[in-house]
Scaffold this motif. Structure first.
Motif, PDB file in Angstrom:
ATOM      1  N   GLN A  82      56.765  16.159  -5.609  1.00 52.29           N
ATOM      2  CA  GLN A  82      55.857  15.551  -4.326  1.00 52.29           C
ATOM      3  C   GLN A  82      57.567  15.301  -3.458  1.00 52.29           C
ATOM      4  OE1 GLN A  82      54.366  12.105  -4.285  1.00 52.29           O
ATOM      5  NE2 GLN A  82      52.737  13.611  -6.390  1.00 52.29           N
ATOM      6  N   CYS A 121      49.030   1.045  -5.016  1.00 53.44           N
ATOM      7  CA  CYS A 121      48.371   1.689  -4.094  1.00 53.44           C
ATOM      8  C   CYS A 121      46.519   1.006  -4.126  1.00 53.44           C
ATOM      9  CB  CYS A 121      48.417   3.161  -4.779  1.00 53.44           C
ATOM     10  SG  CYS A 121      47.385   3.967  -3.494  1.00 53.44           S
ATOM     11  N   ASN A 153      50.770  11.846   3.604  1.00 55.20           N
ATOM     12  CA  ASN A 153      49.602  12.555   3.897  1.00 55.20           C
ATOM     13  C   ASN A 153      49.126  12.766   2.488  1.00 55.20           C
ATOM     14  OD1 ASN A 153      47.912  13.996   4.919  1.00 55.20           O
ATOM     15  ND2 ASN A 153      49.047  15.802   4.972  1.00 55.20           N
ATOM     16  N   LYS A 154      49.097  11.748   1.216  1.00 59.97           N
ATOM     17  CA  LYS A 154      48.748  11.474   0.024  1.00 59.97           C
ATOM     18  C   LYS A 154      47.041  10.661   0.098  1.00 59.97           C
ATOM     19  CE  LYS A 154      51.984  14.776  -2.048  1.00 59.97           C
ATOM     20  NZ  LYS A 154      51.170  15.588  -2.828  1.00 59.97           N
ATOM     21  N   LYS A 155      46.813  11.681  -0.545  1.00 64.71           N
ATOM     22  CA  LYS A 155      45.089  11.001  -1.106  1.00 64.71           C
ATOM     23  C   LYS A 155      45.148  10.625  -2.285  1.00 64.71           C
ATOM     24  CE  LYS A 155      40.548  11.680  -1.827  1.00 64.71           C
ATOM     25  NZ  LYS A 155      39.468  12.700  -2.440  1.00 64.71           N
ATOM     26  N   GLN A 156      46.333  10.302  -3.224  1.00 66.37           N
ATOM     27  CA  GLN A 156      46.854   9.042  -3.684  1.00 66.37           C
ATOM     28  C   GLN A 156      48.560   8.594  -3.709  1.00 66.37           C
ATOM     29  OE1 GLN A 156      44.883   6.949  -5.806  1.00 66.37           O
ATOM     30  NE2 GLN A 156      42.842   8.364  -5.730  1.00 66.37           N
ATOM     31  N   ARG A 194      38.977  -0.349   3.551  1.00 71.62           N
ATOM     32  CA  ARG A 194      38.495   0.048   4.035  1.00 71.62           C
ATOM     33  C   ARG A 194      37.996  -0.514   5.165  1.00 71.62           C
ATOM     34  NH1 ARG A 194      36.101   4.378   1.090  1.00 71.62           N
ATOM     35  NH2 ARG A 194      37.092   4.354  -0.944  1.00 71.62           N
ATOM     36  N   LYS A 222      36.993   5.189   7.763  1.00 70.45           N
ATOM     37  CA  LYS A 222      37.821   5.157   7.519  1.00 70.45           C
ATOM     38  C   LYS A 222      38.931   4.245   6.087  1.00 70.45           C
ATOM     39  CE  LYS A 222      39.215   4.877  12.651  1.00 70.45           C
ATOM     40  NZ  LYS A 222      39.820   3.874  13.814  1.00 70.45           N
ATOM     41  N   VAL A 223      39.552   5.501   5.707  1.00 65.37           N
ATOM     42  CA  VAL A 223      40.136   4.602   4.284  1.00 65.37           C
ATOM     43  C   VAL A 223      41.446   4.834   4.311  1.00 65.37           C
ATOM     44  CG1 VAL A 223      40.151   5.421   2.284  1.00 65.37           C
ATOM     45  CG2 VAL A 223      38.156   5.723   3.027  1.00 65.37           C
ATOM     46  N   ARG A 224      41.926   3.744   3.874  1.00 62.96           N
ATOM     47  CA  ARG A 224      43.403   3.503   4.388  1.00 62.96           C
ATOM     48  C   ARG A 224      44.073   2.865   2.721  1.00 62.96           C
ATOM     49  NH1 ARG A 224      46.864  -1.603   6.964  1.00 62.96           N
ATOM     50  NH2 ARG A 224      44.348  -2.397   6.647  1.00 62.96           N
ATOM     51  N   ARG A 225      45.470   3.059   2.440  1.00 64.75           N
ATOM     52  CA  ARG A 225      45.978   3.422   1.502  1.00 64.75           C
ATOM     53  C   ARG A 225      46.741   2.045   1.919  1.00 64.75           C
ATOM     54  NH1 ARG A 225      43.378   4.824  -3.642  1.00 64.75           N
ATOM     55  NH2 ARG A 225      42.186   6.738  -2.550  1.00 64.75           N
ATOM     56  N   ASP A 245      43.003   0.132  -2.332  1.00 67.41           N
ATOM     57  CA  ASP A 245      42.075   0.874  -1.237  1.00 67.41           C
ATOM     58  C   ASP A 245      42.015  -0.192  -0.108  1.00 67.41           C
ATOM     59  OD1 ASP A 245      42.047   3.557  -1.783  1.00 67.41           O
ATOM     60  OD2 ASP A 245      39.844   3.298  -2.100  1.00 67.41           O
TER      61      ASP A 245
END
Length: 182
Positions: free
Chosen positions: A162, A56, A113-116, A60, A79-82, A58
């Motif tokens: 989760q 996973c 919808n998870k930051k990590q 940017r 904008k940060v996208r994983r 980043d």
């Protein structure tokens, strides 16, 4: 703490007293720990070994601003996208049978919808690895290697914190029960 700090240090190669004590403790601990042995009831069942992993990262996308632009303006435009990628390899009775790689579509990762999202990614990699390796097998004994403790517990227990991971784990347990795998 000493080992974690050492792992995160970029160019620190000095042996500290705290690190020396940790290494001595680990060596002594390894001498007294028993090996983990898994005994199978029926030697005639195929033995499946699966290795899975997910990454996973980043990616940017930052709009260019003049050097005099305020920092808050840049942060608002950032904008940060994983990017989540999955990999697996499977062996049946010691013989290589399958391997795969997949990039999870960005819209799917956004729906999580998870930051990590690494936990869901690791669970998904295990799910796909098991399904792909067992596609033509039934009544097999499975050993799976997952390097994420949360994903490992979710897969083993059949439920998780989760929602997406719990659904994958439930489906996996049902499939394994239908195929008579353990």
């Amino acid at each position: 703490y000493a080992l974690g700090y050492r792992a995160l240090a970029e160019h620190d190669y000095h042996m500290t007293e705290e690190l020396r004590v940790c290494l001595i403790y680990m060596l002594r601990l390894l001498k007294v720990l028993n090996s983990r042995v898994v005994n199978f009831d029926d030697a005639h069942r195929p033995h499946v070994v699966i290795f899975t992993d997910a990454s996973c990262e980043d990616s940017r996308a930052v709009r260019r601003h003049k050097r005099t632009a305020r920092k808050s303006c840049m942060e608002a435009e950032q904008k940060v996208r994983r990017t989540v990628q999955l990999g697996w390899t499977g062996y049946v009775d010691g013989t290589f049978t399958t391997a795969g790689y997949s990039k999870v579509p960005d819209d799917t990762v956004a729906r999580w919808n998870k930051k990590q999202p690494i936990g869901i990614g690791e669970t998904l990699a295990a799910y796909i690895g098991i399904v792909d390796t067992l596609k033509d097998l039934e009544n097999a004994d499975i050993t799976i290697y997952i390097d994420n403790i949360g994903a490992e517990r979710t897969i083993r227990n059949g439920s998780g914190k989760q929602g997406v991971s719990a659904i994958l784990s439930h489906e996996l347990h049902l499939m394994l029960a239908r195929k008579g795998c353990r």
